[in-house]
Design a protein around this motif. Structure first.
Motif, mmCIF file in Angstrom:
data_model
loop_
_atom_site.group_PDB
_atom_site.id
_atom_site.type_symbol
_atom_site.label_atom_id
_atom_site.label_comp_id
_atom_site.label_asym_id
_atom_site.label_seq_id
_atom_site.Cartn_x
_atom_site.Cartn_y
_atom_site.Cartn_z
ATOM 1 N N SER A 1 -2.861 -19.305 -15.430
ATOM 2 C CA SER A 1 -1.922 -19.330 -14.320
ATOM 3 C C SER A 1 -1.444 -20.758 -14.075
ATOM 4 O O SER A 1 -1.547 -21.619 -14.958
ATOM 5 N N LEU A 2 -0.931 -20.994 -12.863
ATOM 6 C CA LEU A 2 -0.415 -22.296 -12.460
ATOM 7 C C LEU A 2 -1.243 -22.840 -11.304
ATOM 8 O O LEU A 2 -2.003 -22.105 -10.676
ATOM 9 N N ASP A 3 -1.070 -24.120 -11.015
ATOM 10 C CA ASP A 3 -1.776 -24.722 -9.883
ATOM 11 C C ASP A 3 -0.989 -24.512 -8.592
ATOM 12 O O ASP A 3 0.144 -24.034 -8.595
ATOM 13 N N ASP A 4 -1.614 -24.833 -7.481
ATOM 14 C CA ASP A 4 -0.943 -24.925 -6.185
ATOM 15 C C ASP A 4 -0.250 -23.623 -5.784
ATOM 16 O O ASP A 4 0.869 -23.617 -5.265
ATOM 17 N N LEU A 5 -0.946 -22.509 -5.986
ATOM 18 C CA LEU A 5 -0.383 -21.214 -5.601
ATOM 19 C C LEU A 5 -0.793 -20.791 -4.195
ATOM 20 O O LEU A 5 -0.288 -19.797 -3.682
ATOM 21 N N GLY A 6 -1.704 -21.529 -3.590
ATOM 22 C CA GLY A 6 -2.271 -21.136 -2.314
ATOM 23 C C GLY A 6 -3.663 -20.570 -2.516
ATOM 24 O O GLY A 6 -3.972 -19.977 -3.561
ATOM 25 N N SER A 7 -4.528 -20.746 -1.533
ATOM 26 C CA SER A 7 -5.940 -20.414 -1.704
ATOM 27 C C SER A 7 -6.166 -18.943 -2.031
ATOM 28 O O SER A 7 -7.015 -18.609 -2.871
ATOM 29 N N ASN A 8 -5.429 -18.038 -1.401
ATOM 30 C CA ASN A 8 -5.629 -16.619 -1.666
ATOM 31 C C ASN A 8 -5.300 -16.268 -3.106
ATOM 32 O O ASN A 8 -6.031 -15.510 -3.765
ATOM 33 N N PHE A 9 -4.218 -16.831 -3.617
ATOM 34 C CA PHE A 9 -3.810 -16.531 -4.994
ATOM 35 C C PHE A 9 -4.728 -17.212 -6.002
ATOM 36 O O PHE A 9 -5.019 -16.636 -7.055
ATOM 37 N N MET A 10 -5.202 -18.411 -5.704
ATOM 38 C CA MET A 10 -6.116 -19.073 -6.619
ATOM 39 C C MET A 10 -7.422 -18.296 -6.699
ATOM 40 O O MET A 10 -8.069 -18.239 -7.756
ATOM 41 N N ALA A 11 -7.837 -17.678 -5.592
ATOM 42 C CA ALA A 11 -9.027 -16.830 -5.626
ATOM 43 C C ALA A 11 -8.795 -15.620 -6.534
ATOM 44 O O ALA A 11 -9.687 -15.211 -7.294
ATOM 45 N N MET A 12 -7.608 -15.024 -6.465
ATOM 46 C CA MET A 12 -7.280 -13.908 -7.353
ATOM 47 C C MET A 12 -7.367 -14.324 -8.816
ATOM 48 O O MET A 12 -7.797 -13.552 -9.685
ATOM 49 N N ALA A 13 -6.964 -15.569 -9.107
ATOM 50 C CA ALA A 13 -6.917 -16.045 -10.481
ATOM 51 C C ALA A 13 -8.307 -16.278 -11.062
ATOM 52 O O ALA A 13 -8.426 -16.572 -12.256
ATOM 53 N N SER A 14 -9.333 -16.163 -10.237
ATOM 54 C CA SER A 14 -10.710 -16.289 -10.721
ATOM 55 C C SER A 14 -11.503 -15.003 -10.550
ATOM 56 O O SER A 14 -12.707 -14.975 -10.813
ATOM 57 N N ASP A 15 -10.843 -13.938 -10.139
ATOM 58 C CA ASP A 15 -11.526 -12.683 -9.816
ATOM 59 C C ASP A 15 -11.436 -11.717 -10.994
ATOM 60 O O ASP A 15 -10.365 -11.210 -11.304
ATOM 61 N N VAL A 16 -12.577 -11.474 -11.640
ATOM 62 C CA VAL A 16 -12.574 -10.591 -12.812
ATOM 63 C C VAL A 16 -12.910 -9.151 -12.435
ATOM 64 O O VAL A 16 -12.923 -8.270 -13.304
ATOM 65 N N SER A 17 -13.159 -8.877 -11.164
ATOM 66 C CA SER A 17 -13.576 -7.536 -10.767
ATOM 67 C C SER A 17 -12.477 -6.505 -10.982
ATOM 68 O O SER A 17 -12.764 -5.300 -11.069
ATOM 69 N N VAL A 18 -11.232 -6.951 -11.078
ATOM 70 C CA VAL A 18 -10.142 -6.026 -11.346
ATOM 71 C C VAL A 18 -10.311 -5.377 -12.712
ATOM 72 O O VAL A 18 -9.837 -4.261 -12.951
ATOM 73 N N VAL A 19 -11.011 -6.048 -13.612
ATOM 74 C CA VAL A 19 -11.238 -5.526 -14.958
ATOM 75 C C VAL A 19 -12.565 -4.787 -15.044
ATOM 76 O O VAL A 19 -12.662 -3.714 -15.642
ATOM 77 N N SER A 20 -13.621 -5.373 -14.470
ATOM 78 C CA SER A 20 -14.954 -4.811 -14.648
ATOM 79 C C SER A 20 -15.866 -5.243 -13.509
ATOM 80 O O SER A 20 -15.802 -6.388 -13.051
ATOM 81 N N GLU A 21 -16.743 -4.351 -13.089
ATOM 82 C CA GLU A 21 -17.742 -4.712 -12.086
ATOM 83 C C GLU A 21 -18.792 -5.645 -12.674
ATOM 84 O O GLU A 21 -19.392 -6.462 -11.975
ATOM 85 N N SER A 22 -19.038 -5.525 -13.965
ATOM 86 C CA SER A 22 -19.992 -6.393 -14.659
ATOM 87 C C SER A 22 -19.488 -6.656 -16.071
ATOM 88 O O SER A 22 -19.099 -5.727 -16.784
ATOM 89 N N LEU A 23 -19.497 -7.920 -16.473
ATOM 90 C CA LEU A 23 -19.066 -8.291 -17.818
ATOM 91 C C LEU A 23 -20.202 -8.212 -18.830
ATOM 92 O O LEU A 23 -19.991 -8.427 -20.026
#
Length: 244
Positions: free
Chosen positions: A204-226
């Motif tokens: 992704s890109l930088d400086d998207l805002g805290s809520n969006f940066m949190a989304m960019a590190s959230d893998v739960s959308v793909v899997s509950e456990s990797l």
């Protein structure tokens, strides 16, 4: 669309559906909407299903079930891969991933006791239109050893003459997740435990805002456990890799 790429691209028209009063749309705007749409039309579940089907076809043996997402606001184009050990199996790396799309792959060991260990590089641009290369690396070991990941962002072409020994050394100092912000870009990489874990990377890109940066590190959308879900975590099941 390639068979290992999933989801409709997030474009200016998509942004206008979410923000109908927006007049000037930037790459950051497209990146934010791409993060909001990470599982639109089940595309995250579809890429997960794809890599697990590849694993089922491959069989037992150390492997990495890779899923990468483009939320950079523009296209990402495959530049290169650097192999320490192993190889991508059956389905090659996606050559182009549009904004808002997932791509999947299965990377497998090259020898009985060996790891699945590789780096891939994709090229796009930051919000200012400057060329940037996103590097994603993983080291999946067999059995109970620590799996490791690393991400770096450089100017376009910055990995063509990279010191891969130095990059390997950096990855040795990481654990199962890593994120980086540099040169207007952002990358987050995560890997599970075991000998055939899921590997998830979000570019992704930088400086998207805290809520969006949190989304960019959230893998739960793909899997509950990797973590690995396969019997090749057991010594007795660790047989020779099948021939392709």
């Amino acid at each position: 669309m390639a068979s290992n790429v999933f989801g409709n691209p997030v474009t200016n028209d998509t942004v206008r559906l979410v923000f109908p009063n927006m007049t000037q749309i930037t790459a950051r705007d497209r990146a934010r909407v791409a993060l909001q749409f990470m599982n639109a039309d089940d595309k995250a579940r579809n890429v997960s299903r794809f890599v697990h089907n590849l694993k089922a076809a491959y069989g037992t043996g150390t492997s990495t079930l890779g899923m990468i997402y483009n939320a950079t606001g523009g296209n990402l184009t495959f530049v290169l891969n650097h192999t320490w050990e192993g190889a991508v199996w059956r389905s090659p790396y996606a050559q182009v991933i549009q904004n808002g799309q997932w791509a999947g792959f299965l990377h497998v060991r090259g020898r009985l006791m060996g790891p699945s260990k590789e780096a891939i590089v994709y090229r796009g641009v930051n919000n200012d239109g400057a060329g940037r290369d996103w590097m994603l690396a993983w080291n999946t070991s067999r059995m109970n050893y620590q799996n490791r990941v690393l991400a770096e962002i450089r100017t376009a072409g910055g990995f063509l003459s990279a010191n891969w020994n130095a990059i390997d050394g950096k990855m040795d100092n990481q654990a199962n997740n890593h994120s980086t912000t540099a040169l207007g870009g952002f990358a987050s990489v995560s890997i599970g435990a075991g000998s055939s874990p899921e590997f998830v990377a979000i570019m992704s890109l930088d400086d998207l805002g805290s809520n969006f940066m949190a989304m960019a590190s959230d893998v739960s959308v793909v899997s509950e456990s990797l973590d690995s879900k396969y019997v090749d975590d057991v010594d007795e099941a660790d047989e020779e890799a099948p021939a392709e």
